[in-house]
Design an enzyme around this catalytic site. Sequence first.
Site, mmCIF file in Angstrom:
data_model
loop_
_atom_site.group_PDB
_atom_site.id
_atom_site.type_symbol
_atom_site.label_atom_id
_atom_site.label_comp_id
_atom_site.label_asym_id
_atom_site.label_seq_id
_atom_site.Cartn_x
_atom_site.Cartn_y
_atom_site.Cartn_z
ATOM 1 N N GLU A 187 0.796 -1.214 0.000
ATOM 2 C CA GLU A 187 0.000 0.000 0.000
ATOM 3 C C GLU A 187 0.831 1.268 0.000
ATOM 4 O O GLU A 187 0.348 2.316 -0.366
ATOM 5 C CB GLU A 187 -0.950 0.010 1.208
ATOM 6 C CG GLU A 187 -2.076 -0.973 1.018
ATOM 7 C CD GLU A 187 -3.236 -0.724 1.955
ATOM 8 O OE1 GLU A 187 -3.443 0.433 2.330
ATOM 9 O OE2 GLU A 187 -3.919 -1.682 2.290
ATOM 10 N N ASN A 320 15.080 6.956 -5.822
ATOM 11 C CA ASN A 320 14.553 6.600 -7.138
ATOM 12 C C ASN A 320 15.485 5.649 -7.883
ATOM 13 O O ASN A 320 15.036 4.885 -8.733
ATOM 14 C CB ASN A 320 14.284 7.873 -7.948
ATOM 15 C CG ASN A 320 13.018 8.573 -7.469
ATOM 16 O OD1 ASN A 320 12.456 8.208 -6.425
ATOM 17 N ND2 ASN A 320 12.562 9.558 -8.227
ATOM 18 N N GLU A 321 16.776 5.678 -7.537
ATOM 19 C CA GLU A 321 17.703 4.723 -8.163
ATOM 20 C C GLU A 321 17.361 3.300 -7.731
ATOM 21 O O GLU A 321 17.354 2.375 -8.548
ATOM 22 C CB GLU A 321 19.153 5.068 -7.795
ATOM 23 C CG GLU A 321 19.711 6.290 -8.517
ATOM 24 C CD GLU A 321 19.066 7.598 -8.085
ATOM 25 O OE1 GLU A 321 18.616 7.701 -6.925
ATOM 26 O OE2 GLU A 321 18.997 8.516 -8.919
#
Lengths: 339, 345
Positions: A187, A320-321
């Site tokens: 979630e 984000n990597e």
Amino acid sequence: MARGVRRPGASLVEWLLFEEEYYAAGAPGRVSQNGISLLAPTLFEHGSAEQRARILPPMARGETIWAQAWSEPESGSDLASLRSTARRTDGGWRLSGQKTWSSRAAFADRAFGLFRSDPAADAPHRGLTYLMFALDAPGVTVRPIGRLDGKPAFAELFLDEVFVPDEDLIGEPGQGWRIAMSTAGNERGLTLRSPGRFTAAARRLVALWRERAGEAESDAGIEAASLRDRVADAVIGARAYELFACAGASRLAAGGSLGAESSLNKVFWSELDIALHETALDLLGPHGELSDAADDPDAPGPWSDGYTFALAGPIYAGTNEIQRDIIAERLLGLPKGRR
Amino acid sequence: MRFMLDQAQTDFGRTVDRMLGGTDTPHAVRAWARGEHAPGRAVWGRLADAGVTSLAVPEAYEGVGPLPVELGVAYVAAGRHAVPGPLAETAAAAVLLAGLAEGGTARSGQVAEDWLPRIAGGRALVTLAAADGGPYALDADAADAVFAVEGEELWLAPGHGPVQPSFDPARRLARPLPGGELLARGPAVAAAAARAADWAAFATAALSLGTGLALVERTAAYAGQRTQFGRPIGSFQAVKHRLADALIGLEFARPLLYGAAVALTSGPSGGAPPSGPVGDVRAEVAAAKVAAGEAAYTAARTALQLHGALGYTDEYDLSLWIRKARALRSAWGSPSVCRARVLAP
């Protein structure tokens, strides 16, 4: 949440609608976010009835503010390498070590996090235990860290033989990684950032653009015209995120799961958030430099604070990597490699 | 509220995709590019058997439509297999003719009777030139009819000019010849043409999404087996992250595509839920067109780069999708035109 001590009192779709209204109304940021979006889902899935009854109502009322204690100075993206320890003692555990970038810890009451309880385990992610502790307990030192604009945001935590009673253990000892990842992977991709934040901001951006485009006819119109495509992209991105989140909620409601798809989500909203706020600040021209504390009539107000907040998006909740690695390996089937 | 395809729609997409996987579409594409249309028409025949050509045609004319969600699902599959031909134009022409027949003159009713059942059955493959799509009619040399909208006039063109080579050789562009038969005239033509252009842009977005998905799938497979420095290049983060970004673009274009389909279903006055930041049907379609077109183009650039010199060759089939992604990006509304539509008051 109000009636929910065994399960959430609202469906995911109802939550999306609530969030949409919350942001549309321009309501303030919430100090309860760590508890509501991370600890509560964890307790619904892995906590005991006693824990839910004791912890959730004051969390929902905003009386107990929660901080997260995951990262350590030597364990950021490689979270499973963490070294803070939880040692068995009579009636509970003793926590020692150092946590950092602990969101909201500068003003929170309690924290939850992962600790190494079995240093002899055969893999780094085994032997971790999920525990909750009070930030005013003996042995806890909190050193606030200002964020990029100097405002309090997170803190370093120094833990020296901090006692935690057994009642604040979540799940089984040694299962901490699995518990943490089950909420993160499902979630969290949806509930960490609700689409309402972006749809409301996109509407405000369009209003700002129309206003500035109107003014620009009398002075420098070129700038406003060149920004049109970026405004459109922000609107398109917000709409895409809204529909993507609704599709995810529909899938969950139908008994499906999100899994690695929440990594798509994380990269998308964090980049959208920055692009949207950058566009707003660029539309404001020389006024865009002013901080949200400035009281000049042309000051950017919430755009400035929103921009600073957005800059952290690609870093927290798994950089984000790391998310792109997950997308490539789990959704595209590419081979694992050295990070 | 349900924001996902239902089981029947999902199954339909799988059926079309599997059917196309069993035909040699790269062979049909290359033949089409040489002006040999028989293998491509055979693929269209199979699309007709699967019911795809009847989706934009109303029941009154032997169709089952308009069903934009199902058309989107089928066209994503068609894009994934690079099916050649005027797919978007045939669907848009069907919407145009059906729109004019509705409450129109006896003549426009007759035109619909003449063409729509043949389109629905896959017996006619038609193309359309209209202001929103530029001056060319795609694949006019293969089409059974070339319709041309000029202002408030709809013409059945007497033929087409020379075929102009496209960046995608399988897209054969030609200007309709002037004159021919005037089929309809008046403000209703402009209104129906605008609606048809929305359908064309929507269909092009679906084809783009499918094209992009094929490019990412093929490139991920290649990166997983191509070895350099002793390991698969797909294990390097520089490669992984580029592919991940390409996939993110496509996966966020997908909900916009189906959001646009729902908006088209609810008609010109319906559209986005009041909460949505995007205004009306035209804006919803434009948002999907920008997102799908840009995502497919990013996927093409990624595919080209990660395949290295191999991807730059005509003979390797990847070129069929790379070239199509670029062409579809500007067909029926360039990114800039569509962005302006998203912000139109």
